[in-house]
Write a protein that holds these residues in place. Structure first.
Motif, PDB file in Angstrom:
ATOM      1  N   LEU A 392       0.699  -1.235  -0.128  1.00  0.00           N
ATOM      2  CA  LEU A 392      -0.124  -0.249   0.158  1.00  0.00           C
ATOM      3  C   LEU A 392       0.819   1.054   0.263  1.00  0.00           C
ATOM      4  N   GLN A 393       2.011   1.062   0.724  1.00  0.00           N
ATOM      5  CA  GLN A 393       2.946   2.195   0.850  1.00  0.00           C
ATOM      6  C   GLN A 393       3.616   2.648  -0.602  1.00  0.00           C
ATOM      7  N   GLU A 394       3.724   1.485  -1.232  1.00  0.00           N
ATOM      8  CA  GLU A 394       4.519   1.681  -2.583  1.00  0.00           C
ATOM      9  C   GLU A 394       3.600   2.400  -3.671  1.00  0.00           C
ATOM     10  N   GLN A 395       2.267   2.089  -3.534  1.00  0.00           N
ATOM     11  CA  GLN A 395       1.145   2.616  -4.376  1.00  0.00           C
ATOM     12  C   GLN A 395       1.280   4.302  -3.954  1.00  0.00           C
ATOM     13  N   LEU A 396       1.196   4.363  -2.744  1.00  0.00           N
ATOM     14  CA  LEU A 396       1.180   5.928  -2.438  1.00  0.00           C
ATOM     15  C   LEU A 396       2.632   6.524  -2.733  1.00  0.00           C
ATOM     16  N   ALA A 397       3.327   6.115  -2.569  1.00  0.00           N
ATOM     17  CA  ALA A 397       4.903   6.716  -2.999  1.00  0.00           C
ATOM     18  C   ALA A 397       5.109   6.866  -4.440  1.00  0.00           C
ATOM     19  N   THR A 398       4.452   5.821  -5.064  1.00  0.00           N
ATOM     20  CA  THR A 398       4.546   6.122  -6.733  1.00  0.00           C
ATOM     21  C   THR A 398       3.610   7.379  -7.037  1.00  0.00           C
ATOM     22  N   GLU A 399       2.400   7.447  -6.654  1.00  0.00           N
ATOM     23  CA  GLU A 399       1.478   8.508  -6.955  1.00  0.00           C
ATOM     24  C   GLU A 399       2.221   9.800  -6.353  1.00  0.00           C
ATOM     25  N   LEU A 400       3.079   9.839  -5.189  1.00  0.00           N
ATOM     26  CA  LEU A 400       3.765  11.007  -4.467  1.00  0.00           C
ATOM     27  C   LEU A 400       4.710  11.565  -5.832  1.00  0.00           C
ATOM     28  N   VAL A 401       5.344  10.455  -6.342  1.00  0.00           N
ATOM     29  CA  VAL A 401       6.436  11.058  -7.160  1.00  0.00           C
ATOM     30  C   VAL A 401       6.123  11.543  -8.593  1.00  0.00           C
ATOM     31  N   ARG A 402       4.893  11.020  -8.994  1.00  0.00           N
ATOM     32  CA  ARG A 402       4.175  11.475  -9.995  1.00  0.00           C
ATOM     33  C   ARG A 402       3.483  12.973  -9.728  1.00  0.00           C
ATOM     34  N   VAL A 403       3.064  13.242  -8.546  1.00  0.00           N
ATOM     35  CA  VAL A 403       2.352  14.412  -8.032  1.00  0.00           C
ATOM     36  C   VAL A 403       3.411  15.611  -8.130  1.00  0.00           C
ATOM     37  N   ARG A 404       4.756  15.141  -7.309  1.00  0.00           N
ATOM     38  CA  ARG A 404       5.799  15.970  -7.120  1.00  0.00           C
ATOM     39  C   ARG A 404       6.165  16.451  -8.477  1.00  0.00           C
ATOM     40  N   ASN A 405       6.546  15.337  -9.401  1.00  0.00           N
ATOM     41  CA  ASN A 405       7.328  15.972 -10.800  1.00  0.00           C
ATOM     42  C   ASN A 405       6.307  16.992 -11.313  1.00  0.00           C
ATOM     43  N   LYS A 406       4.893  16.678 -11.402  1.00  0.00           N
ATOM     44  CA  LYS A 406       4.073  17.535 -12.191  1.00  0.00           C
ATOM     45  C   LYS A 406       3.927  18.744 -11.575  1.00  0.00           C
ATOM     46  N   ALA A 407       4.130  18.926 -10.102  1.00  0.00           N
ATOM     47  CA  ALA A 407       4.052  20.208  -9.400  1.00  0.00           C
ATOM     48  C   ALA A 407       5.460  20.897  -9.546  1.00  0.00           C
ATOM     49  N   ALA A 413       6.600  23.103  -6.611  1.00  0.00           N
ATOM     50  CA  ALA A 413       7.421  22.300  -5.828  1.00  0.00           C
ATOM     51  C   ALA A 413       8.943  22.396  -6.108  1.00  0.00           C
ATOM     52  N   ALA A 414       9.714  22.266  -5.080  1.00  0.00           N
ATOM     53  CA  ALA A 414      11.170  22.381  -5.171  1.00  0.00           C
ATOM     54  C   ALA A 414      11.805  21.091  -5.586  1.00  0.00           C
ATOM     55  N   SER A 415      12.984  21.314  -6.037  1.00  0.00           N
ATOM     56  CA  SER A 415      13.675  20.182  -6.483  1.00  0.00           C
ATOM     57  C   SER A 415      14.011  18.989  -5.443  1.00  0.00           C
ATOM     58  N   THR A 416      14.006  19.431  -4.323  1.00  0.00           N
ATOM     59  CA  THR A 416      14.258  18.575  -3.153  1.00  0.00           C
ATOM     60  C   THR A 416      13.155  17.754  -2.799  1.00  0.00           C
ATOM     61  N   ASP A 417      11.649  18.380  -2.974  1.00  0.00           N
ATOM     62  CA  ASP A 417      10.554  17.561  -3.027  1.00  0.00           C
ATOM     63  C   ASP A 417      10.408  16.443  -3.921  1.00  0.00           C
ATOM     64  N   VAL A 418      10.856  16.675  -5.125  1.00  0.00           N
ATOM     65  CA  VAL A 418      11.105  15.329  -6.268  1.00  0.00           C
ATOM     66  C   VAL A 418      11.764  14.417  -5.754  1.00  0.00           C
ATOM     67  N   VAL A 419      13.025  14.769  -5.540  1.00  0.00           N
ATOM     68  CA  VAL A 419      14.155  14.066  -5.246  1.00  0.00           C
ATOM     69  C   VAL A 419      13.801  12.960  -3.584  1.00  0.00           C
ATOM     70  N   ASP A 420      13.158  13.894  -2.966  1.00  0.00           N
ATOM     71  CA  ASP A 420      12.730  13.032  -1.523  1.00  0.00           C
ATOM     72  C   ASP A 420      11.635  12.288  -2.078  1.00  0.00           C
ATOM     73  N   ALA A 421      10.701  12.340  -2.887  1.00  0.00           N
ATOM     74  CA  ALA A 421       9.613  11.486  -3.317  1.00  0.00           C
ATOM     75  C   ALA A 421      10.337  10.391  -4.054  1.00  0.00           C
ATOM     76  N   GLU A 422      11.397  10.561  -4.785  1.00  0.00           N
ATOM     77  CA  GLU A 422      11.917   9.382  -5.517  1.00  0.00           C
ATOM     78  C   GLU A 422      12.792   8.419  -4.352  1.00  0.00           C
ATOM     79  N   MET A 423      13.469   9.297  -3.434  1.00  0.00           N
ATOM     80  CA  MET A 423      14.088   8.318  -2.304  1.00  0.00           C
ATOM     81  C   MET A 423      13.120   7.569  -1.620  1.00  0.00           C
TER      82      MET A 423
END
Length: 461
Positions: A392-407, A413-423
């Motif tokens: 379930l966490q993986e599904q949420l984290a995958t969606e978070l990466v998509r949202v952060r990249n779009k933002a 959103a800042a670059s660190t937000d995207v990197v943090d989502a990927e990590m």
């Protein structure tokens, strides 16, 4: 001649091409196949198997104590002179006294007691008729040692299945981690590409692009480290199955059993099937046979014996040997130890103390293994629950990466937000892989201590 050489070259090139295709073609290795190789090649298993074989032959040798022992014997002697006495003068005197005209009628009185060369040989046999139970105890002890050897082999085989599970799925974990690191690198490279474009258009500050640069460098470093871990894991796997190297693709994936048996099932199985507990029980029986063997000293030993002389060249009339009849003797003997300084009494006490010690160790070993099985059982359940949660966490984290990249592309959103989502996504994936690995190795350990290691092979087909 030239045509023949050209044909040879073509054939050679064709063969080389065929071999090259076979070499580059990916080979596969399932867990069952790895187990088959290990079971055939592992030196530790071969060594324990030889020990088991030695116990079997020792038991067969001890069974021979019931049968008679027949030995051939021979002796040859040479003296520097013969031993005897020339009594012919005394014979002549006797003849004169008896007024015998020719004393030679009384025979030759030159007697030889020991010739310069003597030899004799024959056969002798002994057969124990009664030993107070000593032979029975020795044979039974040999049989128990044979069974102990079998349990040692079984225990080693079970441990190797657990070790193989650890090494095999360590490779799977490491290589799946490499794939996760590759995905992270692709993700941050994509983010870096976007950051470069946005910086060039003046939408983001240079520091945002610099953070993307650092993220790419970190992702590259972690990917290289993961690749090294994967290579090292394959070396460990090759060492377990005792091959030079493992280049095959491992085809057995991580798994979750539909439903485990109850905790009581595995605990009861351990008491009945665990080779270590069975070995302790056999050692208890072995101590009992030791007591019986020591108690046999309180009984007499009765044996039958026989001997015959078949070859003898000693002087006629010397001793009881008659050259015209091969001598033989048979009889029954009995021995009984009257006193030996309380040695046997103390040895019996020592044997009883050994038996009591084994019984106490057996009780402690049973408690330890039952407790360990409960611990492993609970841990396996925790790993299964963790896997469910991480999915379930993986599904949420995958969606978070998509949202952060779009933002980020929209400047929200800042670059660190995207990197943090990927990590965060990669961390969840790695945790799920580790939970799968812990589940597989934990199940192998559970089945090992329950004495059911072969069942693990069914889960990995």
């Amino acid at each position: 001649m030239l045509k023949k050489n050209r044909t040879s070259v073509i054939v050679f090139l064709g063969t080389f091409s065929f071999l090259f295709v076979r070499n580059v073609e990916a080979q596969t290795l399932s867990f069952s196949e790895a187990y088959s190789v290990m079971h055939k090649e592992n030196s530790l298993l071969k060594g324990i198997e030889k020990q088991k074989e030695a116990h079997q032959y020792t038991w067969k040798a001890e069974k021979g104590l019931r049968y008679p022992t027949v030995k051939a014997f021979g002796l040859g002697l040479y003296f520097n002179r013969k031993i005897g006495a020339d009594l012919n003068d005394f014979r002549n005197g006797v003849g004169s006294f008896l007024q015998i005209p020719n004393p030679e009628v009384l025979g030759n009185w030159d007697l030889t007691f020991v010739k310069r060369e003597m030899a004799f040989g024959g056969f002798m046999a002994t057969w124990p008729l009664f030993t107070g139970g000593k032979i029975n105890a020795a044979i039974k002890a040999g049989e128990i040692r044979k069974q102990i050897g079998e349990k040692e082999f079984e225990n080693t085989a079970n441990k190797l299945i657990s070790e193989l599970a650890e090494r095999y799925f360590q490779v799977k974990l490491a290589e799946e981690a490499v794939e996760v690191r590759k995905q992270v690198l692709l993700g941050v490279e994509h983010h870096h590409h976007n950051a470069v474009k946005l910086e060039e258009n003046g939408i983001i500050a240079p520091v945002e692009k610099l953070q993307a640069d650092v993220a790419v460098a970190d992702a590259n470093r972690e990917l290289l480290a993961a690749e090294k871990d994967a290579k090292l894991a394959r070396v460990a796997l090759a060492n377990t199955i005792e091959v030079d190297a493992v280049y095959d693709k491992l085809t057995t994936d991580f798994f979750i059993t539909p439903q485990l048996e109850s905790l009581e099932y595995y605990q009861e199985a351990a008491i009945n099937n665990n080779p270590l507990l069975q070995k302790v029980e056999l050692q208890n029986q072995l101590a009992e046979q030791g007591i019986r063997a020591k108690k046999s000293a309180y009984y007499p030993t009765v044996l039958a014996f026989g001997q015959t002389i078949l070859v003898d060249n000693s002087p006629v009339g010397f001793g009881w040997v008659d050259h015209n009849d091969k001598p033989w003797v048979v009889g029954v003997g009995i021995t009984y130890t009257l006193f030996e300084g309380l040695k046997n009494k103390n040895e019996i006490k020592a044997a009883k103390a050994t038996k009591e010690s084994v019984e106490l160790l057996k009780a402690k070993a049973q408690k330890d293994i039952v407790t360990l099985i409960e611990k492993l059982y609970q841990e396996i359940q925790k790993h299964q629950e963790q896997i469910t949660s991480l999915e379930l966490q993986e599904q949420l984290a995958t969606e978070l990466v998509r949202v952060r990249n779009k933002a980020f592309l929209e400047g929200l959103a800042a670059s660190t937000d995207v990197v943090d989502a990927e990590m965060n996504l990669s961390g969840v994936k790695l945790l799920k892989l580790k939970a799968h690995y812990d589940y597989a190795t934990g199940l192998a350990s559970l089945l090992e201590y329950a004495g059911l290691s072969n069942e693990f092979l069914q889960y990995t087909k």
